[in-house]
Design a protein around this motif. Structure first.
Motif, mmCIF file in Angstrom:
data_model
loop_
_atom_site.group_PDB
_atom_site.id
_atom_site.type_symbol
_atom_site.label_atom_id
_atom_site.label_comp_id
_atom_site.label_asym_id
_atom_site.label_seq_id
_atom_site.Cartn_x
_atom_site.Cartn_y
_atom_site.Cartn_z
ATOM 1 N N ALA A 16 0.837 -1.203 0.000
ATOM 2 C CA ALA A 16 0.000 0.000 0.000
ATOM 3 C C ALA A 16 0.874 1.255 0.000
ATOM 4 O O ALA A 16 0.618 2.199 -0.759
ATOM 5 N N ALA A 17 1.888 1.267 0.844
ATOM 6 C CA ALA A 17 2.767 2.433 0.919
ATOM 7 C C ALA A 17 3.529 2.637 -0.385
ATOM 8 O O ALA A 17 3.669 3.771 -0.872
ATOM 9 N N GLU A 18 4.006 1.557 -0.973
ATOM 10 C CA GLU A 18 4.733 1.653 -2.247
ATOM 11 C C GLU A 18 3.815 2.131 -3.371
ATOM 12 O O GLU A 18 4.216 2.955 -4.209
ATOM 13 N N THR A 19 2.592 1.620 -3.379
ATOM 14 C CA THR A 19 1.650 1.991 -4.437
ATOM 15 C C THR A 19 1.240 3.448 -4.311
ATOM 16 O O THR A 19 1.125 4.177 -5.312
ATOM 17 N N ALA A 20 1.029 3.919 -3.090
ATOM 18 C CA ALA A 20 0.690 5.321 -2.886
ATOM 19 C C ALA A 20 1.846 6.232 -3.291
ATOM 20 O O ALA A 20 1.623 7.322 -3.844
ATOM 21 N N ALA A 21 3.070 5.796 -3.033
ATOM 22 C CA ALA A 21 4.229 6.594 -3.419
ATOM 23 C C ALA A 21 4.348 6.713 -4.936
ATOM 24 O O ALA A 21 4.841 7.724 -5.453
ATOM 25 N N ALA A 22 3.871 5.694 -5.643
ATOM 26 C CA ALA A 22 4.027 5.643 -7.101
ATOM 27 C C ALA A 22 2.881 6.295 -7.863
ATOM 28 O O ALA A 22 3.005 6.540 -9.068
ATOM 29 N N HIS A 23 1.761 6.577 -7.195
ATOM 30 C CA HIS A 23 0.568 7.076 -7.887
ATOM 31 C C HIS A 23 -0.005 8.278 -7.144
ATOM 32 O O HIS A 23 -0.367 8.185 -5.969
ATOM 33 N N GLU A 24 -0.150 9.390 -7.845
ATOM 34 C CA GLU A 24 -0.602 10.634 -7.231
ATOM 35 C C GLU A 24 -2.012 10.530 -6.674
ATOM 36 O O GLU A 24 -2.349 11.200 -5.691
ATOM 37 N N SER A 25 -2.838 9.686 -7.265
ATOM 38 C CA SER A 25 -4.243 9.596 -6.846
ATOM 39 C C SER A 25 -4.490 8.528 -5.789
ATOM 40 O O SER A 25 -5.639 8.244 -5.455
ATOM 41 N N VAL A 26 -3.434 7.929 -5.268
ATOM 42 C CA VAL A 26 -3.553 6.875 -4.254
ATOM 43 C C VAL A 26 -2.918 7.330 -2.947
ATOM 44 O O VAL A 26 -1.801 7.845 -2.928
ATOM 45 N N TRP A 27 -3.643 7.132 -1.855
ATOM 46 C CA TRP A 27 -3.105 7.286 -0.504
ATOM 47 C C TRP A 27 -3.177 5.930 0.182
ATOM 48 O O TRP A 27 -3.925 5.057 -0.246
ATOM 49 N N ALA A 28 -2.406 5.757 1.248
ATOM 50 C CA ALA A 28 -2.310 4.452 1.895
ATOM 51 C C ALA A 28 -2.706 4.510 3.353
ATOM 52 O O ALA A 28 -2.572 5.545 4.022
ATOM 53 N N THR A 29 -3.204 3.380 3.858
ATOM 54 C CA THR A 29 -3.273 3.131 5.294
ATOM 55 C C THR A 29 -2.555 1.815 5.559
ATOM 56 O O THR A 29 -2.471 0.957 4.675
#
Length: 305
Positions: free
Chosen positions: A76-89
């Motif tokens: 989740a953290a990696e995906t949020a870092a890679a995509h502007e429209s994604v945040w992570a928990t």
């Protein structure tokens, strides 16, 4: 290389023909963009890019990718870092904590069979969650809480120990606390009161009744409603939504689960959010645009983007 929206450590991908068969057609786009406040892209087929593009095409322009274990939280953290429209928990799901402490001999979880690790193993895993929670793209700690549906009495102590630590992590880092509460309403509220709730609390996939919704409202807790609010047998949920203040309501998919009517039985995905938004607007007795404007502002406020 595009990341696939599959289970971390496994493929999780359906065949092209099966994907086409299972995928409902997109709903009419929303006029006011909203966020999917709780989704599991790692459990869905296709790529992250495909999922985000399809969601954006119907007005779902932001998604919150939720961690349930260490592997999923890192992803989740990696995906949020890679995509502007994604945040992570990030978090250990309530059912994950007993598996770490007591073991998972049947291999029910996606890690497969595991030996008992005791409280020391749980504390070590929670330390790693705390480190992830400090990252700037991680905007919440969850999903955590209590689940008495899948975990029996033998796992309750591990769940509560984990929940209390997640509350502390959320407060330490100033992040929203995202709660999974299944058949444990009284104890979830009790632990929050005993520990002192973080400034921002979200009951994901809200499952309480109208009376509990009033308690949540009094305490300033947010309530996030999923596709099950559209189910025929979900009148108690609709009653809860009806009394929930508009400024404390979010919308989510919990995808690939809880697909809204009329596509129940097929995999859920962020692009189906408009169906739930429209059902929620009907329950609240407000125009679709009013509901969408409120949930968009609420989600941005909760996750600080």
């Amino acid at each position: 290389m595009a990341k696939t929206a599959s289970t971390p450590g496994g493929s999780g991908k359906a065949s092209g023909a099966q994907k086409e068969k299972d995928a409902p057609p997109p709903p009419e786009p929303l006029r006011i963009p909203v966020a999917d406040s709780h989704t599991h892209l790692d459990m869905q087929s296709g790529t992250v890019e495909e999922a985000l593009a399809k969601a954006a095409s119907v007005g779902v322009t932001t998604v919150v990718q939720v961690g349930c274990d260490l592997a999923g939280s890192r992803w989740a953290a990696e995906t949020a870092a890679a995509h502007e429209s994604v945040w992570a928990t990030v978090a250990l799901h309530p059912n994950e904590a007993p598996r770490i402490v007591l073991g998972d001999p049947d291999g029910w979880s996606r890690q497969g069979a595991r030996e008992p690790g005791g409280d020391a193993a749980l504390d070590a895993a929670l330390d790693r969650i705390a480190a992830l929670a400090a990252l700037p793209q991680v905007r919440g700690v969850g999903e955590t809480g209590l689940d008495y549906f899948r975990t029996g009495p033998e796992g309750m102590a591990a769940q509560e120990r984990s929940f209390r630590r997640h509350i502390a992590i959320a407060k330490e880092h100033g992040k929203a606390l995202v709660i999974h509460d299944r058949e444990a309403h009284d104890d979830v509220l009790r632990v929050l009161a005993e520990e002192g709730a973080p400034e921002t609390v979200v009951f994901h996939c809200y499952s309480g009744d109208a009376a509990m919704a009033k308690i949540c409202a009094e305490r300033g807790y947010y309530m996030s409603f999923a596709g099950n609010v559209t189910f025929k047998n979900a009148q108690p949920l609709r009653d809860a939504l009806a009394v929930a203040p508009l400024d404390l309501v979010l919308v989510e998919t919990d995808a690939p689960f809880l697909t809204p009517v009329p596509y129940r039985g097929r995999p859920n995905a962020p692009y189906l959010i408009p169906l739930t938004v429209r059902a929620m607007a009907e329950v609240k007795g407000v125009p679709e645009d009013t509901l969408a404007t409120a949930v968009a502002a609420n989600t941005a406020r909760v996750f600080g983007y």
